[in-house]
Design a protein around this motif. Structure first.
Motif, PDB file in Angstrom:
ATOM      1  N   PRO A 170      14.847  66.392  11.017  1.00 29.90           N
ATOM      2  CA  PRO A 170      15.300  65.279  11.857  1.00 29.90           C
ATOM      3  C   PRO A 170      16.526  65.663  12.690  1.00 29.90           C
ATOM      4  O   PRO A 170      17.544  66.102  12.151  1.00 29.90           O
ATOM      5  N   VAL A 171      16.410  65.499  13.984  1.00 30.52           N
ATOM      6  CA  VAL A 171      17.493  65.791  14.923  1.00 30.52           C
ATOM      7  C   VAL A 171      17.749  64.532  15.740  1.00 30.52           C
ATOM      8  O   VAL A 171      16.816  63.916  16.269  1.00 30.52           O
ATOM      9  N   GLU A 172      19.009  64.156  15.854  1.00 28.45           N
ATOM     10  CA  GLU A 172      19.345  62.936  16.585  1.00 28.45           C
ATOM     11  C   GLU A 172      19.377  63.197  18.082  1.00 28.45           C
ATOM     12  O   GLU A 172      20.014  64.127  18.564  1.00 28.45           O
ATOM     13  N   GLU A 173      18.678  62.335  18.815  1.00 30.28           N
ATOM     14  CA  GLU A 173      18.683  62.383  20.271  1.00 30.28           C
ATOM     15  C   GLU A 173      19.491  61.195  20.801  1.00 30.28           C
ATOM     16  O   GLU A 173      20.268  60.600  20.057  1.00 30.28           O
ATOM     17  N   LYS A 174      19.297  60.841  22.035  1.00 34.67           N
ATOM     18  CA  LYS A 174      20.050  59.743  22.627  1.00 34.67           C
ATOM     19  C   LYS A 174      19.645  58.408  22.000  1.00 34.67           C
ATOM     20  O   LYS A 174      18.539  58.242  21.497  1.00 34.67           O
ATOM     21  N   ASN A 175      20.547  57.447  22.053  1.00 34.75           N
ATOM     22  CA  ASN A 175      20.292  56.073  21.620  1.00 34.75           C
ATOM     23  C   ASN A 175      19.848  55.984  20.168  1.00 34.75           C
ATOM     24  O   ASN A 175      19.000  55.164  19.808  1.00 34.75           O
ATOM     25  N   ASN A 176      20.427  56.839  19.323  1.00 34.24           N
ATOM     26  CA  ASN A 176      20.142  56.810  17.886  1.00 34.24           C
ATOM     27  C   ASN A 176      18.668  57.039  17.583  1.00 34.24           C
ATOM     28  O   ASN A 176      18.133  56.535  16.589  1.00 34.24           O
ATOM     29  N   ASP A 177      18.002  57.777  18.447  1.00 31.05           N
ATOM     30  CA  ASP A 177      16.587  58.103  18.254  1.00 31.05           C
ATOM     31  C   ASP A 177      16.500  59.453  17.550  1.00 31.05           C
ATOM     32  O   ASP A 177      17.128  60.414  17.970  1.00 31.05           O
ATOM     33  N   PHE A 178      15.716  59.516  16.480  1.00 34.79           N
ATOM     34  CA  PHE A 178      15.567  60.750  15.718  1.00 34.79           C
ATOM     35  C   PHE A 178      14.165  61.309  15.908  1.00 34.79           C
ATOM     36  O   PHE A 178      13.172  60.574  15.863  1.00 34.79           O
ATOM     37  N   LEU A 179      14.109  62.618  16.120  1.00 29.88           N
ATOM     38  CA  LEU A 179      12.836  63.308  16.254  1.00 29.88           C
ATOM     39  C   LEU A 179      12.780  64.465  15.274  1.00 29.88           C
ATOM     40  O   LEU A 179      13.773  65.163  15.059  1.00 29.88           O
ATOM     41  N   LEU A 180      11.621  64.665  14.681  1.00 27.84           N
ATOM     42  CA  LEU A 180      11.385  65.873  13.901  1.00 27.84           C
ATOM     43  C   LEU A 180      11.100  66.982  14.894  1.00 27.84           C
ATOM     44  O   LEU A 180      10.133  66.930  15.652  1.00 27.84           O
ATOM     45  N   GLN A 181      11.960  67.992  14.928  1.00 25.88           N
ATOM     46  CA  GLN A 181      11.786  69.060  15.900  1.00 25.88           C
ATOM     47  C   GLN A 181      12.358  70.362  15.362  1.00 25.88           C
ATOM     48  O   GLN A 181      13.187  70.380  14.451  1.00 25.88           O
ATOM     49  N   GLU A 182      11.860  71.453  15.946  1.00 25.29           N
ATOM     50  CA  GLU A 182      12.340  72.770  15.540  1.00 25.29           C
ATOM     51  C   GLU A 182      13.753  72.977  16.062  1.00 25.29           C
ATOM     52  O   GLU A 182      14.092  72.581  17.185  1.00 25.29           O
ATOM     53  N   THR A 183      14.578  73.573  15.237  1.00 22.53           N
ATOM     54  CA  THR A 183      15.943  73.868  15.653  1.00 22.53           C
ATOM     55  C   THR A 183      16.354  75.226  15.106  1.00 22.53           C
ATOM     56  O   THR A 183      15.908  75.644  14.042  1.00 22.53           O
ATOM     57  N   GLU A 184      17.196  75.907  15.855  1.00 24.06           N
ATOM     58  CA  GLU A 184      17.775  77.173  15.403  1.00 24.06           C
ATOM     59  C   GLU A 184      19.196  76.979  14.897  1.00 24.06           C
ATOM     60  O   GLU A 184      19.850  77.954  14.527  1.00 24.06           O
ATOM     61  N   ASP A 185      19.645  75.737  14.888  1.00 26.38           N
ATOM     62  CA  ASP A 185      20.996  75.426  14.439  1.00 26.38           C
ATOM     63  C   ASP A 185      20.925  74.383  13.325  1.00 26.38           C
ATOM     64  O   ASP A 185      20.675  73.196  13.593  1.00 26.38           O
ATOM     65  N   PRO A 186      21.131  74.767  12.074  1.00 28.39           N
ATOM     66  CA  PRO A 186      21.041  73.800  10.976  1.00 28.39           C
ATOM     67  C   PRO A 186      22.063  72.681  11.069  1.00 28.39           C
ATOM     68  O   PRO A 186      21.898  71.636  10.435  1.00 28.39           O
ATOM     69  N   GLU A 187      23.129  72.872  11.860  1.00 22.30           N
ATOM     70  CA  GLU A 187      24.112  71.808  12.034  1.00 22.30           C
ATOM     71  C   GLU A 187      23.510  70.599  12.747  1.00 22.30           C
ATOM     72  O   GLU A 187      24.051  69.484  12.659  1.00 22.30           O
ATOM     73  N   LYS A 188      22.408  70.800  13.460  1.00 25.62           N
ATOM     74  CA  LYS A 188      21.766  69.692  14.164  1.00 25.62           C
ATOM     75  C   LYS A 188      20.918  68.819  13.243  1.00 25.62           C
ATOM     76  O   LYS A 188      20.530  67.708  13.622  1.00 25.62           O
ATOM     77  N   ILE A 189      20.603  69.321  12.057  1.00 22.75           N
ATOM     78  CA  ILE A 189      19.823  68.525  11.107  1.00 22.75           C
ATOM     79  C   ILE A 189      20.688  67.368  10.611  1.00 22.75           C
ATOM     80  O   ILE A 189      21.785  67.557  10.110  1.00 22.75           O
ATOM     81  N   ASN A 190      20.169  66.153  10.780  1.00 17.46           N
ATOM     82  CA  ASN A 190      20.916  64.947  10.405  1.00 17.46           C
ATOM     83  C   ASN A 190      20.032  64.095   9.490  1.00 17.46           C
ATOM     84  O   ASN A 190      19.009  63.559   9.925  1.00 17.46           O
ATOM     85  N   LEU A 191      20.423  63.985   8.233  1.00 23.98           N
ATOM     86  CA  LEU A 191      19.630  63.237   7.256  1.00 23.98           C
ATOM     87  C   LEU A 191      20.012  61.765   7.191  1.00 23.98           C
ATOM     88  O   LEU A 191      19.424  61.010   6.407  1.00 23.98           O
TER      89      LEU A 191
END
Length: 364
Positions: free
Chosen positions: A33-54
């Motif tokens: 789960p990565v947070e996008e604009k307007n508190n919208d969360f998407l499951l997406q690939e990331t190379e930065d674990p800091e972007k993972i928001n539980l």
């Protein structure tokens, strides 16, 4: 929760979570789960674990789009004069094995359902190749994420999962730590590989599961009987119900495309030259009139009411007959995309509260 051997529970300190993910990314792609604009969360690939928001309720998308993409090539072909057409299967699209991390219980159960569908004969290898290279790490819900959630009444879809219900590892938030439950040999392998980040859990930590689960279950305001709904679908004369609902449906397909368990697709051969081409498959919707169109431009479900009926029968009756589980995990996503409130929760509510099958859908 089913009693488990103590060596199947571990503790991961929250301050070590990102270090664990960073280490795992040396061998796996990471999707979470990565947070996008307007508190919208998407499951997406990331190379930065800091972007993972539980700290999220439910992601806008599900794992379906990774394991069963919206559009994918099945094979390419070459026509050769005087010889059989050469078929070239599509290659493996996964560069590396994938860890799906921090996935809610309802989405884990959705993958369990897709495994049942695509794993039956003839087995669907494009799906299974991706599935076999994936590890599912769920995040249990300590509270009902949304008012439209009803996972607890569908397929044991949440808020906490038990052994055999689809997870490889299950993370349970204990405030300062995560209790980690092993659910499969894949999960055991992952713990063993990165054991330096984990500690064996004590009894006190494991005993908190029951308390957390009961607290979450008490927060579900909606109480539905899907077995009763299935029985009504089988035995009641619902002609007027389908007629009314058919007037509402706009055939946009949003409910099917956002649903984590919808499996319908169409296939098409696309020529790239005179002698070459490829076969693709893409998501389809059973509420589209073209879904059942046949040669001669005839369709078996021309009426809107028939197509709406087909959708709800599939989810709440047929899937249970085929697989022993409902085709709905109670995630509530369709409640947010349907422009006329013809979502699964509203439909089930109408049967649960509506007495003589009168549709009591939310007003437009």
């Amino acid at each position: 929760m089913c009693p488990m051997p103590m060596n199947d529970y571990y503790v991961l300190k929250k301050e070590k979570l990102k270090s664990f993910l960073r280490a795992a990314m040396g061998d796996f792609c990471l999707i979470g789960p990565v947070e996008e604009k307007n508190n919208d969360f998407l499951l997406q690939e990331t190379e930065d674990p800091e972007k993972i928001n539980l700290n999220y309720d439910t992601a806008s998308n599900s794992l379906k789009e990774f394991l069963f993409p919206r559009r994918e090539k099945i094979f390419s072909y070459e026509s050769r004069p005087g010889a059989l057409t050469k078929i070239i299967p599509a290659g493996d699209t996964m560069r590396r094995p994938i860890i799906f991390f921090g996935v809610r219980s309802c989405d884990i159960r959705a993958v369990y359902f897709l495994d049942l569908f695509f794993g039956r004969e003839p087995r669907d290898m494009p799906y299974l190749r991706k599935r076999n290279k994936s590890i599912l790490i769920s995040l249990a819900c300590n509270r009902p994420p949304m008012g439209s959630c009803f996972c607890v009444y569908t397929n044991k879809s949440g808020p906490f999962l038990q052994q055999g219900e689809g997870f490889d590892l299950q993370f349970i938030d204990l405030s300062s730590d995560y209790l980690v439950e092993v659910g499969s040999s894949k999960g055991k392998m992952l713990i063993k590989k990165y054991i330096k980040f984990f500690m064996t859990a004590g009894k006190d930590a494991v005993n908190k599961i029951v308390v957390l689960k009961e607290a979450c279950l008490s927060g579900f305001a909606l109480k539905y009987d899907l077995a009763g709904v299935r029985n009504k679908l089988k035995n009641a004369n619902l002609h007027e119900v389908w007629k009314e609902l058919g007037k509402r449906c706009t055939n946009c397909g949003g409910c099917e495309f956002i649903c984590p368990t919808c499996f319908c697709f169409y296939q098409q051969d696309l020529k790239s030259s005179k002698d070459k081409g490829e076969r693709i498959r893409a998501w389809d919707s059973c509420t589209f009139i073209g879904y059942s169109r046949m040669a001669g431009d005839s369709a078996t479900h021309e009426k809107n009411s028939d197509r709406v009926s087909r959708r709800f029968f599939c989810k709440l009756y047929n899937c249970y007959s085929w697989f022993g589980v409902f085709g709905c995990t109670g995630c509530g996503r369709c409640s947010f995309v349907c422009p006329v409130n013809l979502d699964m929760e509203s439909f089930i509510r109408s049967f649960t509260v509506g007495g003589a099958f009168k549709p009591l859908l939310k007003e437009l």
